[in-house]
Design a protein around this motif. Structure first.
Motif, mmCIF file in Angstrom:
data_model
loop_
_atom_site.group_PDB
_atom_site.id
_atom_site.type_symbol
_atom_site.label_atom_id
_atom_site.label_comp_id
_atom_site.label_asym_id
_atom_site.label_seq_id
_atom_site.Cartn_x
_atom_site.Cartn_y
_atom_site.Cartn_z
ATOM 1 N N ALA A 24 0.836 -1.202 0.000
ATOM 2 C CA ALA A 24 0.000 0.000 0.000
ATOM 3 C C ALA A 24 0.868 1.249 0.000
ATOM 4 O O ALA A 24 0.494 2.277 -0.552
ATOM 5 C CB ALA A 24 -0.915 -0.008 1.206
ATOM 6 N N LEU A 30 -2.619 1.036 -8.864
ATOM 7 C CA LEU A 30 -3.731 0.994 -7.911
ATOM 8 C C LEU A 30 -4.220 -0.426 -7.652
ATOM 9 O O LEU A 30 -4.571 -0.771 -6.527
ATOM 10 C CB LEU A 30 -4.891 1.840 -8.440
ATOM 11 N N LYS A 33 -1.911 -2.025 -5.305
ATOM 12 C CA LYS A 33 -2.164 -1.458 -3.967
ATOM 13 C C LYS A 33 -3.347 -2.161 -3.324
ATOM 14 O O LYS A 33 -3.305 -2.538 -2.146
ATOM 15 C CB LYS A 33 -2.504 0.025 -4.112
ATOM 16 N N LEU A 37 -3.839 -4.329 0.081
ATOM 17 C CA LEU A 37 -4.816 -4.067 1.145
ATOM 18 C C LEU A 37 -5.591 -5.327 1.486
ATOM 19 O O LEU A 37 -5.885 -5.598 2.651
ATOM 20 C CB LEU A 37 -5.785 -2.972 0.699
ATOM 21 N N ILE A 90 -17.176 -8.526 5.194
ATOM 22 C CA ILE A 90 -16.896 -7.090 5.198
ATOM 23 C C ILE A 90 -15.750 -6.783 4.251
ATOM 24 O O ILE A 90 -15.805 -5.855 3.441
ATOM 25 C CB ILE A 90 -16.546 -6.612 6.623
ATOM 26 N N SER A 93 -16.826 -6.845 0.664
ATOM 27 C CA SER A 93 -17.629 -5.718 0.202
ATOM 28 C C SER A 93 -16.783 -4.466 0.030
ATOM 29 O O SER A 93 -16.957 -3.736 -0.956
ATOM 30 C CB SER A 93 -18.798 -5.464 1.142
ATOM 31 N N THR A 94 -15.832 -4.218 0.945
ATOM 32 C CA THR A 94 -14.997 -3.027 0.748
ATOM 33 C C THR A 94 -14.119 -3.196 -0.488
ATOM 34 O O THR A 94 -13.885 -2.244 -1.226
ATOM 35 C CB THR A 94 -14.100 -2.739 1.957
ATOM 36 N N VAL A 97 -16.132 -2.252 -3.485
ATOM 37 C CA VAL A 97 -16.282 -0.801 -3.645
ATOM 38 C C VAL A 97 -15.000 -0.200 -4.196
ATOM 39 O O VAL A 97 -15.013 0.628 -5.112
ATOM 40 C CB VAL A 97 -16.661 -0.145 -2.297
ATOM 41 N N MET A 98 -13.847 -0.661 -3.655
ATOM 42 C CA MET A 98 -12.567 -0.116 -4.118
ATOM 43 C C MET A 98 -12.363 -0.381 -5.596
ATOM 44 O O MET A 98 -11.988 0.512 -6.368
ATOM 45 C CB MET A 98 -11.422 -0.765 -3.338
ATOM 46 N N LEU A 101 -14.523 1.769 -7.773
ATOM 47 C CA LEU A 101 -13.999 3.133 -7.883
ATOM 48 C C LEU A 101 -12.831 3.187 -8.851
ATOM 49 O O LEU A 101 -12.702 4.133 -9.634
ATOM 50 C CB LEU A 101 -13.561 3.633 -6.509
ATOM 51 N N VAL A 102 -11.968 2.144 -8.788
ATOM 52 C CA VAL A 102 -10.804 2.143 -9.688
ATOM 53 C C VAL A 102 -11.254 2.058 -11.135
ATOM 54 O O VAL A 102 -10.684 2.717 -12.011
ATOM 55 C CB VAL A 102 -9.837 1.000 -9.318
ATOM 56 N N VAL A 104 -14.034 3.260 -12.427
ATOM 57 C CA VAL A 104 -14.515 4.583 -12.833
ATOM 58 C C VAL A 104 -13.340 5.524 -13.072
ATOM 59 O O VAL A 104 -13.274 6.229 -14.094
ATOM 60 C CB VAL A 104 -15.451 5.158 -11.748
ATOM 61 N N LEU A 105 -12.388 5.521 -12.135
ATOM 62 C CA LEU A 105 -11.267 6.461 -12.244
ATOM 63 C C LEU A 105 -10.359 6.107 -13.411
ATOM 64 O O LEU A 105 -9.786 6.983 -14.047
ATOM 65 C CB LEU A 105 -10.470 6.483 -10.936
ATOM 66 N N ILE A 117 -3.498 9.655 -10.407
ATOM 67 C CA ILE A 117 -4.927 9.806 -10.110
ATOM 68 C C ILE A 117 -5.140 10.478 -8.763
ATOM 69 O O ILE A 117 -5.993 11.362 -8.621
ATOM 70 C CB ILE A 117 -5.612 8.429 -10.132
ATOM 71 N N LEU A 118 -4.362 10.069 -7.760
ATOM 72 C CA LEU A 118 -4.598 10.555 -6.400
ATOM 73 C C LEU A 118 -3.556 11.576 -5.976
ATOM 74 O O LEU A 118 -3.254 11.709 -4.806
ATOM 75 C CB LEU A 118 -4.595 9.387 -5.413
ATOM 76 N N LEU C 155 -18.408 2.490 5.093
ATOM 77 C CA LEU C 155 -18.900 2.304 3.725
ATOM 78 C C LEU C 155 -20.039 3.272 3.428
ATOM 79 O O LEU C 155 -20.132 3.803 2.313
ATOM 80 C CB LEU C 155 -19.373 0.864 3.525
ATOM 81 N N LYS C 175 -9.322 7.442 -1.919
ATOM 82 C CA LYS C 175 -8.264 7.663 -0.915
ATOM 83 C C LYS C 175 -8.755 7.226 0.462
ATOM 84 O O LYS C 175 -8.053 6.528 1.197
ATOM 85 C CB LYS C 175 -7.917 9.154 -0.837
#
Lengths: 123, 112, 497
Positions: A24, A30, A33, A37, A90, A93-94, A97-98, A101-102, A104-105, A117-118, C155, C175
């Motif tokens: 990370a 990404l 990374k 995680l 959990i 699911s996270t 989401v990550m 997001l990647v 989309v970005l 990007i960040l 979340l 981030k």
């Protein structure tokens, strides 16, 4: 020298966490990374499972021909297994989401580099 | 060169780095100056709490920090640069904080 | 045992799931969301105090039917008093906090439904989910259940940011979630270490094991657990070094979303802080660490707020600075200090929501949040400007508004504990907070309007004005009669000392 399975498992959990933090911190891609995680979460989960392990233990189901004291002395610890299941859900699911997001970005910036990007201008 | 001019110069430097063509307004200069004074004074006041551990250490620390603060001022532009929104900066400070916390709690507690 | 207690969590989750399914049916969503949100603050007022054992599994010592005929191996050991199931505890402190959370959630949802043209089922889903998660966090006496809802709350916050149509919101959300995925598993690891040492995840049982000598209190594994849980606390509540990302998160949500996110953050901070104090208060080091972190949060966040130019970012940093006051109250460790800290938490959640929704009207009228491009808003709507000014005065701690009472209590507590320096720093930073707010207020409302600034002639919805007035009334009530809150918070505080 024989290392017990439990100790070995603890070491694996610890190294997974450290590898994850390293990834990370230092990897720029990404996706890499995020894999790092996922390692941190897996390390924590492995740690919890290992705590429930009992060398020579039996499954924690009370069968008719057992005595209570025999069961209490030999059964492995059931709580960690129940907890780890929730924690895996959990983590999944996270992770979803990550990765979403990647995606989309990546479409927006046409790159997977974290510094691009960040970076500073993305506030 | 007094502190006020020094701070203005540093703010201009930072603005030059981020390539902003904004003029340096009175409001931004005075808020930067307030932030600077706030940081130094609250740091010095907080250091007085060291008296609960050792009075001599407190006096030494207060004097030392006062002079260090005078020498390296302005602090605020540096702090601002470190607390920006760059992800690498954030993650660096977070892992650093993790290290500090674990080390302090683990060894600090064992040896107190 | 009161059956209304789990309803506090189940109702928002159930309505959240319904609203998500109903996405697209605007009228139904509006009615259902407002009715459920209105019920949320009412339930805690009707619920009786006590504990709720999920599945009905009370400790054996309270459950004579099962305890009969068990061998001495179980009845004569600590197993007899341990809690076998997830336990929710509802006391007077939880009552007032869940009530305040419900009020903020209601007004956030109410304004969001009236300010957006098309109500979004998904967005209201996220807001309800966040509220449910924090309610569960406040109620739960089970450290793993706590972690689960902690992650759900994280979340939900990210979801609220993703669902807001603000520039660069995806980057900030990514981030935050990456940093959360470092801190979250480490918090879990801390919980796992506690589980490993004490064999338990119920906080009451963990304390029982430590106090009665079943576990060595100086065990280094416990210290490691404390360190990791403290790190998770920093992440959950946006204390340094997480203050930069947390304030960015606040500034990337729509104002009503930010109002709810900050309430979530404040109550997570209180719940985790109280948990750390409950388990680890025998280590004096833990209180020192809490005070040191809080001081850092105060100084860094408020000075960063001074030099920002985006007004959402300014309020975000100010809100994080106010968290430092709560932390100092908790760290002092006396009854007065902890009561003052909890009272400050309640006040801050209300005032920051007030400020976010109040400044949100500027965003609504102009679509701009950069203070350098704003000005002259006073003439557009002087009444809203007055309400925003009162919110700022409340945050700075001007009598007779509520934060004055809690800050006064905090300063008294710090003098009583023999560290007046903390009181001086708190007064100093209150003044700087006021200055920061006045700077933002001046640039947005009072200086002449820049020529290029376009002000749309949308009418500010009535719901927003009603919310602002309601927040002002709550601030005034708590400012004039602080006993309403402090009496109920004191019970929790005195149980922690």
């Amino acid at each position: 020298m024989v290392i017990s399975a439990q100790l070995f498992s603890f070491f694996t959990a610890g190294s997974l966490v450290i590898i994850g933090i390293f990834a990370a911190l230092f990897l720029d891609n990404l996706i890499k990374k995020i894999i790092g995680l996922a390692f941190i979460g897996d390390g924590a989960n492995l740690f919890i499972i290992t705590m429930g392990y009992k060398p020579g233990g039996i499954v924690y189901i009370f069968l008719p021909n057992m005595t209570i004291s025999n069961f209490a002395q030999n059964a492995s610890y059931p709580l960690p297994f129940a907890l780890v299941l929730t924690s895996i859900v959990i983590g999944a699911s996270t992770l979803a989401v990550m990765l979403g997001l990647v995606i989309v970005l990546n479409k927006r910036h046409d790159s997977l580099s974290a510094s691009k990007i960040l970076g500073d201008e993305s506030d | 060169m007094n502190v006020y001019d020094l701070i203005l110069k540093r703010i201009r430097e930072i603005q030059g780095k981020t390539e902003e063509e904004e003029p340096l307004t009175n409001i931004s200069a005075s808020s930067m100056l307030t932030a600077e004074i706030t940081i130094i004074s609250s740091l010095l006041i907080a250091l007085i709490m060291v008296r609960l551990i050792s009075k001599t250490l407190m006096i030494v620390l207060v004097i030392a920090v006062f002079f260090i603060a005078l020498m390296i001022s302005p602090i605020m532009p540096k702090l601002m640069r470190e607390q920006n929104d760059s992800f690498s900066n954030m993650i660096f400070y977070i892992v650093l904080a993790l290290g500090i916390i674990v080390a302090l709690f683990y060894w600090g507690n064992l040896n107190v | 045992m009161d059956s209304l207690m789990p309803i506090m969590v189940i109702l928002p989750i159930a309505s959240a799931l319904f609203l998500n399914l109903l996405h697209g049916k605007d009228r139904t969503i509006k009615i259902l969301a407002i009715v459920t949100a209105l019920v949320l603050p009412i339930i805690p007022l009707l619920t009786g105090y006590g504990s709720h054992y999920f599945g009905g599994y009370a400790p054996l010592s309270q459950n004579s039917a099962i305890a009969q005929g068990l061998p001495a191996l179980i009845t004569s050991t600590q197993l007899f008093v341990f809690h076998p199931s997830i336990v929710y505890v509802f006391g007077s402190a939880q009552k007032i906090m869940i009530f305040v959370l419900g009020i903020i959630a209601f007004f956030a949802i109410f304004t969001s439904l009236s300010e957006t043209k098309k109500p979004s089922g998904v967005y209201t889903y996220l807001m309800f989910m966040g509220t449910a998660a924090v309610t569960a966090i406040l109620l739960s006496d089970d450290i793993f259940n706590f972690y689960v809802f902690f992650e759900i709350a994280a979340l939900a916050q990210i979801g609220i940011v993703i669902a807001s149509n603000v520039k660069n919101n995806y980057e900030t959300a990514l981030k935050y979630i990456i940093l959360g995925n470092i801190a979250g598993p480490l918090l879990l690891l801390g919980i796992a270490l506690l589980l490993g040492v004490t064999g338990n995840v119920n906080i009451t049982d963990i304390i029982y094991s430590i106090k009665n000598g079943y576990v060595n209190p100086q065990n280094p594994v416990l210290l490691m657990a404390l360190a990791l849980i403290t790190f998770g606390w920093l992440y959950g509540s946006g204390l340094p070094p997480f203050h930069t990302i947390k304030s960015a998160l606040y500034s990337k949500a729509l104002p009503h979303g930010s109002a709810l996110i900050q309430a979530i953050t404040v109550f997570i901070m209180v719940a985790l802080g109280v948990m750390i104090l409950r388990i680890f208060s025998y280590l004096s080091f833990s209180k020192m660490a809490i005070i040191a972190i809080s001081l850092l949060a105060l100084v860094l966040s408020i000075t960063m707020a001074l030099v920002q130019t985006d007004f959402k970012r300014i309020i975000g940093y100010l809100a994080l600075g106010e968290l430092g006051y709560i932390g100092i109250g908790l760290g002092l460790g006396t009854t007065l200090g902890i009561t003052a800290g909890l009272f400050q938490a309640v006040n801050e959640a209300i005032i920051t929501a007030f400020l976010f929704i109040g400044f949100g009207t500027v965003l609504y009228k102009t679509r701009i949040s950069d203070t350098r491009k704003l000005g002259g808003m006073m003439f557009v709507n002087p009444r809203v400007a007055l309400l925003v000014l009162l919110a700022g005065l409340a945050m700075a701690g001007v009598p007779p508004l509520n934060a004055f009472q809690s800050k006064l209590m905090l300063i008294q507590a710090s003098i009583q504990s023999g560290v007046p320096e903390l009181g001086i720093i708190m007064i100093l930073l209150s003044i700087v907070t006021f200055m920061t707010f006045m700077k933002a207020f001046y640039t947005i409302y009072m200086r002449p309007k820049p020529d290029e600034l376009e002000i749309h002639d949308y009418k500010i919805p009535k719901a927003t004005i009603i919310s602002l007035v309601a927040f002002l009334i709550i601030c005034l009530t708590l400012g004039l009669f602080p006993q309403i809150a402090t009496n109920s918070l004191q019970t929790l505080a005195s149980s922690l000392v």
